[in-house]
Design a protein around this motif. Structure first.
Motif, mmCIF file in Angstrom:
data_model
loop_
_atom_site.group_PDB
_atom_site.id
_atom_site.type_symbol
_atom_site.label_atom_id
_atom_site.label_comp_id
_atom_site.label_asym_id
_atom_site.label_seq_id
_atom_site.Cartn_x
_atom_site.Cartn_y
_atom_site.Cartn_z
ATOM 1 N N ARG A 7 0.845 -1.186 0.000
ATOM 2 C CA ARG A 7 0.000 0.000 0.000
ATOM 3 C C ARG A 7 0.883 1.240 0.000
ATOM 4 N N PRO A 9 2.187 4.841 0.952
ATOM 5 C CA PRO A 9 1.944 5.789 2.030
ATOM 6 C C PRO A 9 1.487 7.121 1.439
ATOM 7 N N PHE A 315 -10.411 9.919 15.632
ATOM 8 C CA PHE A 315 -9.223 9.062 15.719
ATOM 9 C C PHE A 315 -8.222 9.629 16.732
ATOM 10 N N GLY A 318 -9.411 9.010 20.112
ATOM 11 C CA GLY A 318 -9.202 7.601 20.437
ATOM 12 C C GLY A 318 -7.759 7.338 20.825
ATOM 13 N N ARG A 319 -6.815 7.986 20.115
ATOM 14 C CA ARG A 319 -5.392 7.786 20.425
ATOM 15 C C ARG A 319 -5.038 8.364 21.781
ATOM 16 N N GLU A 320 -5.722 9.438 22.153
ATOM 17 C CA GLU A 320 -5.478 10.031 23.473
ATOM 18 C C GLU A 320 -6.280 9.301 24.546
ATOM 19 N N ASN A 325 -11.146 2.687 22.892
ATOM 20 C CA ASN A 325 -9.927 2.236 22.240
ATOM 21 C C ASN A 325 -10.021 1.958 20.731
ATOM 22 N N GLY A 328 -9.325 4.690 18.110
ATOM 23 C CA GLY A 328 -7.977 5.205 17.905
ATOM 24 C C GLY A 328 -7.051 4.202 17.230
ATOM 25 N N GLN A 329 -7.606 3.154 16.664
ATOM 26 C CA GLN A 329 -6.772 2.139 16.002
ATOM 27 C C GLN A 329 -7.004 2.180 14.494
ATOM 28 N N ILE A 330 -5.935 1.905 13.727
ATOM 29 C CA ILE A 330 -6.147 1.775 12.294
ATOM 30 C C ILE A 330 -6.520 0.330 12.003
ATOM 31 N N SER A 331 -7.265 0.146 10.920
ATOM 32 C CA SER A 331 -7.716 -1.192 10.578
ATOM 33 C C SER A 331 -6.576 -1.993 9.967
ATOM 34 N N ALA A 332 -6.413 -3.228 10.419
ATOM 35 C CA ALA A 332 -5.341 -4.067 9.898
ATOM 36 C C ALA A 332 -5.617 -4.461 8.455
ATOM 37 N N THR A 333 -6.885 -4.494 8.083
ATOM 38 C CA THR A 333 -7.242 -4.926 6.730
ATOM 39 C C THR A 333 -7.057 -3.804 5.715
ATOM 40 N N PHE A 334 -7.389 -2.559 6.089
ATOM 41 C CA PHE A 334 -7.374 -1.470 5.119
ATOM 42 C C PHE A 334 -6.307 -0.412 5.414
ATOM 43 N N GLY A 335 -5.763 -0.405 6.623
ATOM 44 C CA GLY A 335 -4.778 0.610 6.973
ATOM 45 C C GLY A 335 -5.395 1.977 7.189
#
Lengths: 453, 220
Positions: A7, A9, A315, A318-320, A325, A328-335
Motif C-alpha cells: 500500500r 503511504p 481518531f 481515540g489515540r489520546e 480504544n 484510535g486504532q487503524i484497521s489491519a485490513t485497510f490501513g
C-alpha cells in the motif's frame, strides 16, 4: 519468504496542496447552499455578511497559524487544545469539533441532493424528487464517501487539489458571465427593513460555516512540506482567496437574480441565478448546467473533506484514550482509521435523517463558533503557560487578536441562538451526551500500562 | 499523573546532535515530543524540522522545565553534553512527577556512577566506539542496534489490543516500504502464514515514512 507491504503511504503536500485543502473545504457548501439563505435574511447586504464573516474568521485563522506552527502534530483544533487544557476541556473541544464537522457533512449532503436533482432534471425529468427522495440521495452520498474513506486513504491525498481547482474555475466562469448581466437596481436598497443590523449579524451566524475549512489545513500539518512556513501561508492564502471568490459570486448572484428571488431559491440559489444569464455551452447544453454541475461537484468534495476531518478528530481522541480504544486504532485490513470513519458517518446519517437543512447549518455554525473561541483561548493560555516556547509564527498584536476573535465569535453565537431555542437545546443535548460519555470512560478507565516504546 | 494516550509523551533535554536525532527517530514512531534547548538558533532549527514542540531555556531551572509539561509526560531523556545538568534535570523531573521514566546521558569520567539514581544511563561515546569497530572490521554482519542508513530495523513486541494482533501476515494491509523479517526466537523467517502473536517479539524493517503507521498496526 517475508511479508512486503504494497500500500502506498500518503504523499507530501506542497503549499498549493495545503492551500487547496483549506479552499476545497470552504468553497462548496457555504457558497452554493447558503447564499440563498443569507439573501433571504439580509437582502443585498448579504455581500456585507460574507465580507464581515471573512474578517471575523481571520482572527481565528491567525490563532490557528500560531498554534500549528509551534505544535508539530496533525489533528487540528482538538490536538492544540489537548496540548493546553486539562482532560475535560480538551474532551469537550474534540467532542464539539467532531460534531461540527459531522453535522456540516449532513448539510453538504442535503445541499448535494437538491443540486443533484436539479442537475439530473436538466437531462432527464424522470428522476424521482420530493422531500423523502432528497433525504435518500443525501444518505446514499454520505454512505458512499464513508465507504471510500473507510477502505482507502487515497481520497485524502493530493487529488483534492485538482478537484478544488475545477470548483474555482467553475465559479470564476459563473462570475465572468454574470458580471455583464448584473443590474444595479437589484442591489438596492442595500439594507432592507428597519432592523438591518440585527438581521446582518444573524445572517453572519447562519453562514459562518462557509468560512470553516481553513482549519482543516491544521489536520494535515505533518504531511505538509516545510510546515512552519507553509502552514501559516496556506491558512492566510486560502482565507483571502476564498473571501474574494465569495464576494464576486454573491455580488453576481444578487445582481442578476435580486435578493428576493435568490432568497426563495434557497440552497439552489446560485444555480437559479446561473439559469438567468449563462449562454449555451457545447456538449453540456444549457450553460446553467455547468454551474449546477459545479454545485454538485463542490458539495461532494466538501463532504469528503469533512468525512476525513471528523474521522481524524475522532481518531485523535481515540489515540489520546478520550474515546473508546477501537476508535484510535487503524484497521489491519485497510490501513485506514476504519472505526473512526464509521462512527463519524453514523452521526452524519442520523443528522441527515432527523434534522431540517436550516437547523443543520445553525447547529454546525454554533459548534464551530464555540470551538473557535476555545482555539483563541488556547493561544492566550499557551503564551502564559509556556512563555519560552519557540513560536515559528508569532502573531502580531497579541493579545488583541485572540481576544477579538473570542469576543466576535461569542457575539455571532449569541445572535444565532437568540431567536432559536431549538438550536440551543440541540447543542446542549449534544454536550450533555458528551458529558455522560466522558464520565463513563473516566469511570471505566483501565490502569495505564507501563511505558514501553 | 502520566498521559493516558497510546503514544508516549517524551521530554528531551538538549537539542544537540544526540537529542535532535533521538527526537527525529521517536517522532517517526509516532510519539509526542518536547525538546528543551538553550541556544536560540538551535531552537529555530529544531522548529523547522517540525518533530517536536520546542522550549527555549535552561532546563535545570524548574520554571523552564515546568513548561515542557512533566505532569503529563511518560519519559524524560536528558541528552545534553553536560552530565551534571543531565543529572539535575532527572532529579527535578522525578521530584515533579515520580512516575516519569528517566534516561540520562553520561560521559567517560562519570560512567555508570549515577545508574542507581535514574532509570537508564546512556553513554553515546561508547555506542560510537562500537559503531567504529563495526566499520573498521567491515564484516558482513553488523549488529542491529548500530545499523546506520535510514532504514529502521527494530524488534517490536505486538500490543495486546493492536490492530494486527493475532492476525496472519496476509490478512494485514501493510504500507509499502516495510517488512516483517522474523520472530525473535530466530527459529524462522516470517512467511505469509506467520501469525503475529500478541506479547511476542518480531524483527521488522521499515522506511522512515511508514514507521509510524507500522507501529500503529503492531503496537496499537
Amino acid at each position: 519468504m517475508a511479508q512486503v507491504g504494497d500500500r502506498s503511504p500518503a504523499a507530501k503536500l506542497g503549499l498549493l496542496d495545503a492551500t487547496m485543502v483549506g479552499m476545497g473545504a470552504m468553497i462548496g457548501a457555504g457558497i452554493f447552499v447558503l447564499t440563498g439563505l443569507a439573501a433571504d435574511i439580509a437582502g443585498p447586504a448579504a455581500l456585507l455578511v460574507f465580507a464581515l464573516n471573512g474578517v471575523v474568521t481571520a482572527f481565528t485563522g491567525v490563532s490557528y497559524a500560531e498554534l500549528a506552527s509551534a505544535i508539530p502534530k496533525s489533528g487540528g483544533g482538538y490536538v492544540f487544545v489537548r496540548e493546553v487544557f486539562s482532560g475535560p476541556t480538551s474532551f469537550l473541544m474534540g467532542w464539539m469539533l467532531a460534531f461540527a464537522y459531522m453535522i456540516a457533512g449532513a448539510l453538504y449532503a442535503l445541499g448535494f441532493s437538491s443540486n443533484f436533482v436539479e442537475f439530473v432534471h436538466l437531462y432527464w425529468a424522470g428522476l424521482p424528487t420530493g422531500p423523502v427522495w432528497h433525504i435518500v440521495y443525501a444518505l446514499v452520498v454520505v454512505g458512499l464517501f464513508a465507504l471510500l474513506n473507510a477502505v482507502s486513504t487515497e481520497a485524502s491525498g493530493g487529488a483534492e487539489t485538482v478537484v478544488t481547482i475545477i470548483k474555482i474555475i467553475i465559479l470564476l466562469v459563473f462570475a465572468g458571465f454574470g458580471a455583464f448581466a448584473v443590474e444595479g437596481g437589484n442591489l438596492e436598497p442595500f439594507f432592507p427593513g428597519n432592523r438591518a443590523s440585527v438581521s446582518l449579524v444573524q445572517a453572519m451566524g447562519l453562514t459562518f460555516i462557509a468560512f470553516e475549512g481553513y482549519d482543516l489545513i491544521a489536520t494535515v500539518t505533518e504531511e505538509v512540506e516545510n510546515p512552519r512556513e507553509n502552514i501559516p501561508k496556506a491558512i492566510f492564502i486560502s482565507l483571502v482567496a476564498t473571501v474574494a471568490i465569495y464576494l464576486v459570486v454573491v455580488w453576481v448572484a444578487i445582481g442578476t437574480l435580486g435578493a428576493d428571488k435568490l432568497g426563495r431559491a434557497g440552497e439552489t440559489g446560485i444555480a437559479e441565478a446561473a439559469t438567468s444569464f449563462m449562454p449555451t455551452i457545447p456538449l453540456l447544453g444549457e450553460g446553467a448546467a455547468l454551474i449546477v454541475f459545479g454545485a454538485v461537484f463542490s458539495t461532494v468534495s466538501a463532504l469528503n473533506a469533512v468525512v476525513i476531518a471528523s474521522s481524524r478528530v475522532v481518531f485523535a481522541m481515540g489515540r489520546e484514550n478520550q474515546l473508546p480504544n477501537p476508535l484510535g486504532q487503524i484497521s489491519a485490513t485497510f490501513g485506514t482509521p476504519l472505526a473512526a470513519v464509521v462512527a463519524s458517518a453514523a452521526v452524519m446519517l442520523v443528522s441527515v435523517l432527523l434534522l431540517p437543512i436550516e437547523q443543520v447549518g445553525r447547529v454546525s455554525s454554533l459548534f464551530f463558533l464555540v470551538s473557535f473561541v476555545v482555539v483563541n483561548w488556547s493561544v492566550i493560555r499557551l503564551r502564559r503557560q509556556r512563555p519560552n516556547m519557540t513560536r515559528p509564527f508569532e502573531m502580531p498584536l497579541y493579545p488583541y487578536i485572540p481576544l477579538l476573535g473570542i469576543a466576535l465569535n461569542l457575539v455571532l453565537a449569541y445572535f444565532l441562538l437568540r431567536d432559536d431555542p431549538f438550536t440551543l437545546v440541540l447543542g446542549l443535548g449534544w454536550v450533555a451526551i458528551g458529558g455522560a460519555v466522558y464520565a463513563v470512560l473516566e469511570w471505566r478507565r483501565p490502569r495505564p500500562e507501563p511505558a514501553e516504546a | 499523573m502520566p498521559a493516558h494516550g497510546k503514544d508516549l509523551r517524551i521530554i528531551i533535554v538538549g537539542g544537540g546532535e544526540v537529542g535532535f536525532r533521538t527526537a527525529q527517530l521517536l517522532d517517526e514512531r509516532g510519539h509526542d515530543l518536547v525538546i528543551i534547548e538553550s541556544d536560540p538558533e538551535r531552537c529555530q532549527k529544531i522548529a523547522d524540522a517540525y518533530v517536536a514542540t520546542v522550549i527555549e531555556g535552561d532546563a535545570t531551572l524548574p520554571d523552564i522545565f515546568q513548561q515542557a509539561g512533566p505532569e503529563t509526560a511518560n519519559v524524560v531523556a536528558a541528552l545534553s553534553d553536560d552530565t551534571l545538568a543531565n543529572l539535575a534535570v532527572c532529579m527535578i523531573a522525578q521530584r515533579l512527577n515520580p512516575d516519569l521514566h528517566t534516561v540520562m546521558r553520561t560521559d567517560a569520567e562519570t560512567g555508570e556512577a549515577h545508574a542507581e539514581l535514574v532509570d537508564s544511563v546512556i553513554y553515546p561515546q561508547r555506542a560510537s566506539a562500537l559503531l567504529a569497530v563495526n566499520a573498521v572490521l567491515s564484516g558482513d554482519v553488523r549488529s542491529l542496534e548500530h545499523a546506520m542508513g535510514v532504514l529502521d530495523i527494530a524488534e517490536v513486541r505486538i500490543g495486546a489490543d493492536a490492530p494486527a494482533a493475532g492476525k496472519r501476515l496476509t490478512e494485514i494491509s501493510f504500507p509499502k516500504g516495510c517488512l516483517v523479517v522474523s520472530d525473535v526466537d530466530g527459529s524462522s523467517i516470517a512467511g505469509a502464514d506467520t501469525v503475529l502473536e500478541p506479547g511476542h517479539r518480531y524483527i521488522v524493517a521499515a522506511e522512515p515514512e511508514v514507521v509510524q503507521e507500522l507501529m500503529r498496526l503492531l503496537r496499537g
